[in-house]
Design a protein around this motif. Structure first.
Motif, mmCIF file in Angstrom:
data_model
loop_
_atom_site.group_PDB
_atom_site.id
_atom_site.type_symbol
_atom_site.label_atom_id
_atom_site.label_comp_id
_atom_site.label_asym_id
_atom_site.label_seq_id
_atom_site.Cartn_x
_atom_site.Cartn_y
_atom_site.Cartn_z
ATOM 1 N N SER A 103 0.845 -1.188 0.000
ATOM 2 C CA SER A 103 0.000 0.000 0.000
ATOM 3 C C SER A 103 0.880 1.237 0.000
ATOM 4 O O SER A 103 1.983 1.240 0.544
ATOM 5 C CB SER A 103 -0.932 0.013 1.213
ATOM 6 N N ARG A 104 0.363 2.278 -0.624
ATOM 7 C CA ARG A 104 1.033 3.577 -0.654
ATOM 8 C C ARG A 104 -0.041 4.604 -0.328
ATOM 9 O O ARG A 104 -0.879 4.908 -1.168
ATOM 10 C CB ARG A 104 1.649 3.834 -2.027
ATOM 11 N N THR A 105 -0.045 5.097 0.905
ATOM 12 C CA THR A 105 -1.148 5.940 1.357
ATOM 13 C C THR A 105 -0.642 7.266 1.914
ATOM 14 O O THR A 105 0.287 7.301 2.721
ATOM 15 C CB THR A 105 -1.978 5.224 2.441
ATOM 16 N N LEU A 106 -1.301 8.327 1.502
ATOM 17 C CA LEU A 106 -0.986 9.662 1.999
ATOM 18 C C LEU A 106 -1.505 9.787 3.423
ATOM 19 O O LEU A 106 -2.679 9.556 3.699
ATOM 20 C CB LEU A 106 -1.628 10.721 1.104
ATOM 21 N N GLN A 107 -0.602 10.129 4.354
ATOM 22 C CA GLN A 107 -0.957 10.217 5.759
ATOM 23 C C GLN A 107 -1.020 11.662 6.250
ATOM 24 O O GLN A 107 -1.554 11.935 7.314
ATOM 25 C CB GLN A 107 0.054 9.440 6.604
ATOM 26 N N SER A 163 4.080 0.577 2.449
ATOM 27 C CA SER A 163 4.076 -0.716 3.130
ATOM 28 C C SER A 163 4.124 -1.824 2.089
ATOM 29 O O SER A 163 3.289 -1.874 1.179
ATOM 30 C CB SER A 163 2.814 -0.862 3.988
ATOM 31 N N TYR A 164 5.113 -2.729 2.232
ATOM 32 C CA TYR A 164 5.274 -3.836 1.292
ATOM 33 C C TYR A 164 5.503 -5.135 2.059
ATOM 34 O O TYR A 164 6.328 -5.188 2.971
ATOM 35 C CB TYR A 164 6.464 -3.574 0.358
ATOM 36 N N HIS A 165 4.753 -6.166 1.688
ATOM 37 C CA HIS A 165 4.953 -7.497 2.245
ATOM 38 C C HIS A 165 5.458 -8.377 1.116
ATOM 39 O O HIS A 165 4.739 -8.635 0.140
ATOM 40 C CB HIS A 165 3.651 -8.040 2.829
ATOM 41 N N ILE A 166 6.687 -8.829 1.246
ATOM 42 C CA ILE A 166 7.380 -9.490 0.147
ATOM 43 C C ILE A 166 7.616 -10.956 0.490
ATOM 44 O O ILE A 166 8.289 -11.282 1.471
ATOM 45 C CB ILE A 166 8.716 -8.784 -0.147
ATOM 46 N N ILE A 167 7.029 -11.845 -0.310
ATOM 47 C CA ILE A 167 7.186 -13.286 -0.134
ATOM 48 C C ILE A 167 8.138 -13.803 -1.201
ATOM 49 O O ILE A 167 7.937 -13.559 -2.396
ATOM 50 C CB ILE A 167 5.831 -14.014 -0.280
ATOM 51 N N LEU A 168 9.187 -14.515 -0.776
ATOM 52 C CA LEU A 168 10.131 -15.101 -1.736
ATOM 53 C C LEU A 168 9.651 -16.513 -2.095
ATOM 54 O O LEU A 168 9.642 -17.408 -1.249
ATOM 55 C CB LEU A 168 11.543 -15.159 -1.149
ATOM 56 N N GLN A 169 9.258 -16.688 -3.335
ATOM 57 C CA GLN A 169 8.680 -17.959 -3.769
ATOM 58 C C GLN A 169 9.704 -19.093 -3.763
ATOM 59 O O GLN A 169 9.352 -20.261 -3.566
ATOM 60 C CB GLN A 169 8.081 -17.803 -5.171
ATOM 61 N N ASN A 170 10.973 -18.751 -3.955
ATOM 62 C CA ASN A 170 11.993 -19.794 -4.117
ATOM 63 C C ASN A 170 13.007 -19.843 -2.967
ATOM 64 O O ASN A 170 14.112 -20.349 -3.135
ATOM 65 C CB ASN A 170 12.721 -19.632 -5.454
ATOM 66 N N TYR A 171 12.627 -19.319 -1.800
ATOM 67 C CA TYR A 171 13.451 -19.461 -0.596
ATOM 68 C C TYR A 171 12.549 -19.880 0.556
ATOM 69 O O TYR A 171 11.514 -19.253 0.811
ATOM 70 C CB TYR A 171 14.156 -18.147 -0.234
ATOM 71 N N VAL A 172 12.962 -20.933 1.278
ATOM 72 C CA VAL A 172 12.131 -21.470 2.358
ATOM 73 C C VAL A 172 12.994 -21.790 3.573
ATOM 74 O O VAL A 172 14.170 -22.143 3.446
ATOM 75 C CB VAL A 172 11.377 -22.740 1.884
ATOM 76 N N ALA A 173 12.401 -21.615 4.748
ATOM 77 C CA ALA A 173 13.067 -21.966 6.011
ATOM 78 C C ALA A 173 12.237 -23.030 6.709
ATOM 79 O O ALA A 173 11.007 -23.009 6.653
ATOM 80 C CB ALA A 173 13.198 -20.737 6.904
ATOM 81 N N ASN A 174 12.901 -23.952 7.392
ATOM 82 C CA ASN A 174 12.202 -25.048 8.060
ATOM 83 C C ASN A 174 11.830 -24.706 9.497
ATOM 84 O O ASN A 174 11.895 -25.558 10.377
ATOM 85 C CB ASN A 174 13.048 -26.326 8.029
ATOM 86 N N GLY A 175 11.444 -23.472 9.740
ATOM 87 C CA GLY A 175 11.050 -23.067 11.086
ATOM 88 C C GLY A 175 11.595 -21.702 11.440
ATOM 89 O O GLY A 175 12.506 -21.182 10.789
#
Length: 237
Positions: free
Chosen positions: A125-129, A137-149
């Motif tokens: 989101s990009r919001t004028l405050q 605000s950015y939530h970035i998920i890496l599709q090709n990196y994983v952690a086992n916990g």
């Protein structure tokens, strides 16, 4: 623990339970008893307390993949809850309030320096405050990196605390048991200057909603991240 002792609410006919005035007991119970075909999610609402401070109020549920997808079809203020010993994609929560340039491209560059060839799925989101300041605000998920916990994300957490990452708004606080990450198409009830919800809208990456989640559509050939901490042992409280 008898869940009937806690307040419950239905969202899309799914029972959500609240922690209000009862500490984290219900969340602990739901995570400890969660079936293998479900994950615990939260519905998080931000509100202005009578003391003048912003607070959040959370409700929790155990949901199947199909229920999760249904919840994400509209803004139910849904967050994923990090599970302690469950494989999950590496993710970043970046938020910055500024009157200068959008940090989006710099954030991606930093991630690629740390995780070469990372495939990113990004809502935000990009919001004028105010008259001059914008919250990015950015939530970035890496599709090709994983952690086992969670323990294998301790090094990622420490990387996020370094000055260059902190200046771009990387949030290290999500990397813990019961850490929360807002889902795509969701808000937490907070609004912009025009009164519109500050939702995490699709920006780039896969069009599959499950590719924007921590626990679903994990690639079998994903890079395994093992970054134990060099700091003191993590508390499980």
């Amino acid at each position: 623990m008898d869940t009937s002792k806690f307040s419950s609410f239905k969202i899309d006919n799914i029972p959500f339970y609240t922690n209000r005035k009862k500490g984290n007991h219900i969340l602990d119970h739901l995570m400890e008893t969660c079936p293998k075909d479900k994950f615990v999610v939260a519905s998080v609402h931000s509100y202005l307390h009578k003391d003048g401070k912003n607070r959040v109020y959370s409700k929790y549920a155990q949901v199947t993949k199909e229920e999760f997808a249904s919840l994400l079809e509209k803004d139910n203020q849904i967050f994923e809850v990090m599970h302690e010993d469950t494989p999950q994609k590496v993710a970043f929560d970046c938020e910055k309030m500024t009157d200068s340039m959008d940090p989006f491209n710099q954030i991606k560059e930093k991630i690629l320096e740390k995780f070469p060839d990372a495939v990113m799925n990004i809502p935000g989101s990009r919001t004028l405050q105010s008259d001059k300041r914008t919250k990015y605000s950015y939530h970035i998920i890496l599709q090709n990196y994983v952690a086992n916990g969670i323990d294998n994300l301790c090094g990622v957490k420490e990387w996020c605390t370094l000055p260059e990452q902190k200046a771009l708004g990387f949030d290290q606080s999500i990397y813990r048991r019961k850490g929360l990450l807002k889902c795509i198409n969701q808000s937490k009830g907070d609004k912009d200057l025009d009164g519109n919800p500050r939702t995490q809208d699709y920006i780039e990456g896969s069009q599959d909603v499950f590719d924007h989640t921590l626990f679903y559509n994990i690639q079998q050939d994903a890079n395994k991240v093992a970054m134990p901490t060099t700091a003191a042992p993590r508390s499980k409280k």
